[in-house]
Design an enzyme around this catalytic site. Sequence first.
Site, PDB file in Angstrom:
ATOM      1  N   ALA A  96       0.833  -1.206   0.000  1.00  0.00           N
ATOM      2  CA  ALA A  96       0.000   0.000   0.000  1.00  0.00           C
ATOM      3  C   ALA A  96       0.865   1.253   0.000  1.00  0.00           C
ATOM      4  CB  ALA A  96      -0.932  -0.016   1.215  1.00  0.00           C
ATOM      5  N   GLU A  99      -1.784   6.898  -3.073  1.00  0.00           N
ATOM      6  CA  GLU A  99      -2.812   7.700  -2.385  1.00  0.00           C
ATOM      7  C   GLU A  99      -3.567   8.502  -3.440  1.00  0.00           C
ATOM      8  OE1 GLU A  99      -0.913  10.070   0.642  1.00  0.00           O
ATOM      9  OE2 GLU A  99      -0.042   8.307   1.600  1.00  0.00           O
ATOM     10  N   ALA A 102      -1.163  10.950  -4.672  1.00  0.00           N
ATOM     11  CA  ALA A 102       0.223  10.489  -4.847  1.00  0.00           C
ATOM     12  C   ALA A 102       0.205   9.132  -5.552  1.00  0.00           C
ATOM     13  CB  ALA A 102       0.928  10.385  -3.499  1.00  0.00           C
ATOM     14  N   ARG A 238     -10.948 -20.077 -39.753  1.00  0.00           N
ATOM     15  CA  ARG A 238     -12.062 -19.230 -40.224  1.00  0.00           C
ATOM     16  C   ARG A 238     -12.032 -19.118 -41.749  1.00  0.00           C
ATOM     17  NH1 ARG A 238     -17.078 -17.313 -39.890  1.00  0.00           N
ATOM     18  NH2 ARG A 238     -17.270 -15.073 -40.270  1.00  0.00           N
ATOM     19  N   GLN A 249      -2.330 -12.216 -46.945  1.00  0.00           N
ATOM     20  CA  GLN A 249      -1.059 -11.635 -46.505  1.00  0.00           C
ATOM     21  C   GLN A 249      -1.265 -10.556 -45.434  1.00  0.00           C
ATOM     22  OE1 GLN A 249       1.080 -10.511 -50.060  1.00  0.00           O
ATOM     23  NE2 GLN A 249       1.915 -12.578 -50.270  1.00  0.00           N
ATOM     24  N   GLN A 306      -9.117  -8.079 -33.425  1.00  0.00           N
ATOM     25  CA  GLN A 306      -9.459  -7.741 -34.813  1.00  0.00           C
ATOM     26  C   GLN A 306      -9.622  -9.017 -35.644  1.00  0.00           C
ATOM     27  OE1 GLN A 306     -10.080  -4.667 -35.321  1.00  0.00           O
ATOM     28  NE2 GLN A 306     -10.320  -4.543 -37.546  1.00  0.00           N
ATOM     29  N   ILE A 307      -8.706  -9.954 -35.459  1.00  0.00           N
ATOM     30  CA  ILE A 307      -8.755 -11.215 -36.218  1.00  0.00           C
ATOM     31  C   ILE A 307     -10.021 -12.008 -35.881  1.00  0.00           C
ATOM     32  CG2 ILE A 307      -7.648 -13.521 -36.242  1.00  0.00           C
ATOM     33  CD1 ILE A 307      -4.927 -11.985 -36.447  1.00  0.00           C
ATOM     34  N   GLU A 333       2.481   0.102 -11.177  1.00  0.00           N
ATOM     35  CA  GLU A 333       3.936  -0.065 -10.959  1.00  0.00           C
ATOM     36  C   GLU A 333       4.739   0.838 -11.898  1.00  0.00           C
ATOM     37  OE1 GLU A 333       5.556  -3.934 -10.022  1.00  0.00           O
ATOM     38  OE2 GLU A 333       3.559  -4.632  -9.464  1.00  0.00           O
ATOM     39  N   GLU A 337       4.842   6.401 -19.180  1.00  0.00           N
ATOM     40  CA  GLU A 337       5.563   7.688 -19.202  1.00  0.00           C
ATOM     41  C   GLU A 337       6.625   7.738 -18.095  1.00  0.00           C
ATOM     42  OE1 GLU A 337       2.366   7.208 -19.381  1.00  0.00           O
ATOM     43  OE2 GLU A 337       1.568   8.328 -21.083  1.00  0.00           O
TER      44      GLU A 337
HETATM   45  C1  LIG Z   1      -5.430  -2.321 -11.278  1.00  0.00           C
HETATM   46  C2  LIG Z   1      -4.544  -1.494 -10.410  1.00  0.00           C
HETATM   47  C3  LIG Z   1      -3.933  -2.066  -9.295  1.00  0.00           C
HETATM   48  C4  LIG Z   1      -3.132  -1.281  -8.454  1.00  0.00           C
HETATM   49  N1  LIG Z   1      -2.590  -1.837  -7.336  1.00  0.00           N
HETATM   50  C5  LIG Z   1      -1.861  -1.086  -6.479  1.00  0.00           C
HETATM   51  C6  LIG Z   1      -1.346  -1.631  -5.255  1.00  0.00           C
HETATM   52  O1  LIG Z   1      -1.503  -2.825  -4.968  1.00  0.00           O
HETATM   53  N2  LIG Z   1      -0.699  -0.810  -4.408  1.00  0.00           N
HETATM   54  C7  LIG Z   1      -0.492   0.499  -4.677  1.00  0.00           C
HETATM   55  O2  LIG Z   1       0.102   1.180  -3.851  1.00  0.00           O
HETATM   56  N3  LIG Z   1      -0.963   1.060  -5.836  1.00  0.00           N
HETATM   57  C8  LIG Z   1      -1.634   0.292  -6.743  1.00  0.00           C
HETATM   58  N4  LIG Z   1      -2.129   0.841  -7.914  1.00  0.00           N
HETATM   59  C9  LIG Z   1      -1.935   2.267  -8.162  1.00  0.00           C
HETATM   60  C10 LIG Z   1      -0.939   2.541  -9.271  1.00  0.00           C
HETATM   61  O3  LIG Z   1       0.368   2.298  -8.839  1.00  0.00           O
HETATM   62  C11 LIG Z   1      -1.174   3.989  -9.731  1.00  0.00           C
HETATM   63  O4  LIG Z   1      -2.413   3.985 -10.408  1.00  0.00           O
HETATM   64  C12 LIG Z   1      -0.092   4.502 -10.646  1.00  0.00           C
HETATM   65  O5  LIG Z   1       1.097   4.745  -9.913  1.00  0.00           O
HETATM   66  C13 LIG Z   1      -0.507   5.806 -11.345  1.00  0.00           C
HETATM   67  O6  LIG Z   1      -0.974   6.725 -10.412  1.00  0.00           O
HETATM   68  P1  LIG Z   1      -2.399   7.475 -10.653  1.00  0.00           P
HETATM   69  O7  LIG Z   1      -3.404   6.431 -10.970  1.00  0.00           O
HETATM   70  O8  LIG Z   1      -2.624   8.348  -9.492  1.00  0.00           O
HETATM   71  O9  LIG Z   1      -2.176   8.305 -11.961  1.00  0.00           O
HETATM   72  P2  LIG Z   1      -1.467   9.746 -12.067  1.00  0.00           P
HETATM   73  O10 LIG Z   1      -0.263   9.785 -11.207  1.00  0.00           O
HETATM   74  O11 LIG Z   1      -2.518  10.777 -11.905  1.00  0.00           O
HETATM   75  O12 LIG Z   1      -0.994   9.695 -13.577  1.00  0.00           O
HETATM   76  C14 LIG Z   1      -1.949   9.743 -14.645  1.00  0.00           C
HETATM   77  C15 LIG Z   1      -1.237   9.561 -15.937  1.00  0.00           C
HETATM   78  O13 LIG Z   1      -0.322  10.626 -16.129  1.00  0.00           O
HETATM   79  C16 LIG Z   1       0.721  10.198 -16.980  1.00  0.00           C
HETATM   80  N5  LIG Z   1       1.998  10.579 -16.360  1.00  0.00           N
HETATM   81  C17 LIG Z   1       2.480  10.224 -15.162  1.00  0.00           C
HETATM   82  N6  LIG Z   1       3.678  10.784 -14.940  1.00  0.00           N
HETATM   83  C18 LIG Z   1       3.949  11.546 -16.032  1.00  0.00           C
HETATM   84  C19 LIG Z   1       5.011  12.395 -16.425  1.00  0.00           C
HETATM   85  N7  LIG Z   1       6.061  12.578 -15.616  1.00  0.00           N
HETATM   86  N8  LIG Z   1       4.952  13.010 -17.619  1.00  0.00           N
HETATM   87  C20 LIG Z   1       3.898  12.842 -18.429  1.00  0.00           C
HETATM   88  N9  LIG Z   1       2.853  12.044 -18.125  1.00  0.00           N
HETATM   89  C21 LIG Z   1       2.875  11.399 -16.950  1.00  0.00           C
HETATM   90  C22 LIG Z   1       0.583   8.666 -17.136  1.00  0.00           C
HETATM   91  O14 LIG Z   1       0.016   8.387 -18.400  1.00  0.00           O
HETATM   92  C23 LIG Z   1      -0.375   8.311 -16.043  1.00  0.00           C
HETATM   93  O15 LIG Z   1      -1.142   7.171 -16.362  1.00  0.00           O
HETATM   94  C24 LIG Z   1      -2.909   0.071  -8.773  1.00  0.00           C
HETATM   95  C25 LIG Z   1      -3.506   0.628  -9.921  1.00  0.00           C
HETATM   96  C26 LIG Z   1      -4.299  -0.136 -10.727  1.00  0.00           C
HETATM   97  C27 LIG Z   1      -4.920   0.478 -11.947  1.00  0.00           C
END
Ligand SMILES: Cc1cc2nc3c(=O)[nH]c(=O)nc-3n(C[C@H](O)[C@H](O)[C@H](O)COP(=O)(O)OP(=O)(O)OC[C@H]3O[C@@H](n4cnc5c(N)ncnc54)[C@H](O)[C@@H]3O)c2cc1C
Length: 357
Positions: A96, A99, A102, A238, A249, A306-307, A333, A337
């Site tokens: 965890a 946030e 964050a 298919r 092709q 698509q296929i 993870e 980006e």
């Molecule tokens: C299915 C799922 C499981 C998860 N499990 C866990 C878990 O077990 N534990 C945990 O702690 N978290 C977990 N997460 C959270 C995950 O790590 C975050 O969603 C991820 O770090 C992105 O943070 P955010 O969703 O707040 O997106 P934001 O930080 O708001 O980012 C949004 C988008 O901005 C873009 N972006 C980010 N940085 C930049 C940059 N520097 N420049 C340009 N574009 C950028 C990317 O396209 C990104 O997708 C999970 C998320 C999902 C979807």
Amino acid sequence: MREVDEECRKLVRLLGEGGWLKYSIGGVAYGASAETIDARAVCLIRETLARHSGLADFAFAMQGLGSGAISNLGTQEQKKRYLPSVAQGSAIAAFAISEPDAGSDVAALQCAATKDGDSYLLNGEKTWISNGGIADFYIVFARTGEEHGAKGISAFIVDSDTAGLEIAERITVMAPHPLARLVFKNCRVPAAQRIGESGQGFKIAMSTLDIFRSSVAAAAVGFARRALLEALSRSTSRKMFGQMLADFQLTQAKLAKMATDIDSAALLTYRAAWLKDTGQPVTVEAAMAKMTATEIAQQAIDSAVQIFGALGVVSDHVVESLYREIRPLRIYEGATEVQQLIIARGLIKAHMAKVKG
Ligand SMILES: Cc1cc2nc3c(=O)[nH]c(=O)nc-3n(C[C@H](O)[C@H](O)[C@H](O)COP(=O)(O)OP(=O)(O)OC[C@H]3O[C@@H](n4cnc5c(N)ncnc54)[C@H](O)[C@@H]3O)c2cc1C
């Protein structure tokens, strides 16, 4: 939601009984297959599980990610208490860190851990927590305030039944698995549950992700290999325009691209895992693997849909499920980006070091 929870619990138990989870922890004395987590074994297992079941891959991966900090830096007591049950599949682990404000900028996390005698009081929120709601313990990253930013964070093991830890919301996503938002209100955690030194939490999180990031790539390769197999099977059976779909092709070009992209992603993935296992720097290479594998897997699965034509968008058809399974891997993870930035920063740093000689 209850169904997914039950299925996930069952998969963790079965993976434990089958001996798979020995590879998700480190330390033979605690039931592991080796003293340290074998990144190549983790990748092979994830590639194989993902090929057959996204939820089985998820269940395996979270046992490792959710206990990796204990395997790496836990005290003997912490290891004894948590790792054997993780390996047996009798305890479910979670990680965890994210946030609401964050995610990608994880060093901005605000959940606070305030020292109070022999314990810490946790106050704040975590979201998008996989296994949230079914986990037996969470590795929680919270601000202990030694310094601003990344240096003021510590890691704690929080048992799910600790007073003050609440599952505030269950979240449903496109590829269903247990996911939740957690709230901590004066949640008292003994200081003995802190992992490593105070203020080292960010490093602990990053070193855990360094092991498991290449395994996200491996899961993507597994999903993509399944998509290729399904695409081959469909296109060679298919009939259309007096021949098979695979005789065109245009179809062959799709299949060739899928196969080549998947193999290049697999090579990047296993290079990263080998670097990790042989004690070499892996941050840039793991980022390359994660970015490439998740992006090409998305494209390969899209080609498979698509296929299949209309069949490919029928709910719960195998390629439709793969289409949903792969999407979050490009975000969690470290989004694509973020991986691009890690790669570029690594390249620039290495170049500058060479230039300065
Ligand atoms: C299915 C799922 C499981 C998860 N499990 C866990 C878990 O077990 N534990 C945990 O702690 N978290 C977990 N997460 C959270 C995950 O790590 C975050 O969603 C991820 O770090 C992105 O943070 P955010 O969703 O707040 O997106 P934001 O930080 O708001 O980012 C949004 C988008 O901005 C873009 N972006 C980010 N940085 C930049 C940059 N520097 N420049 C340009 N574009 C950028 C990317 O396209 C990104 O997708 C999970 C998320 C999902 C979807």
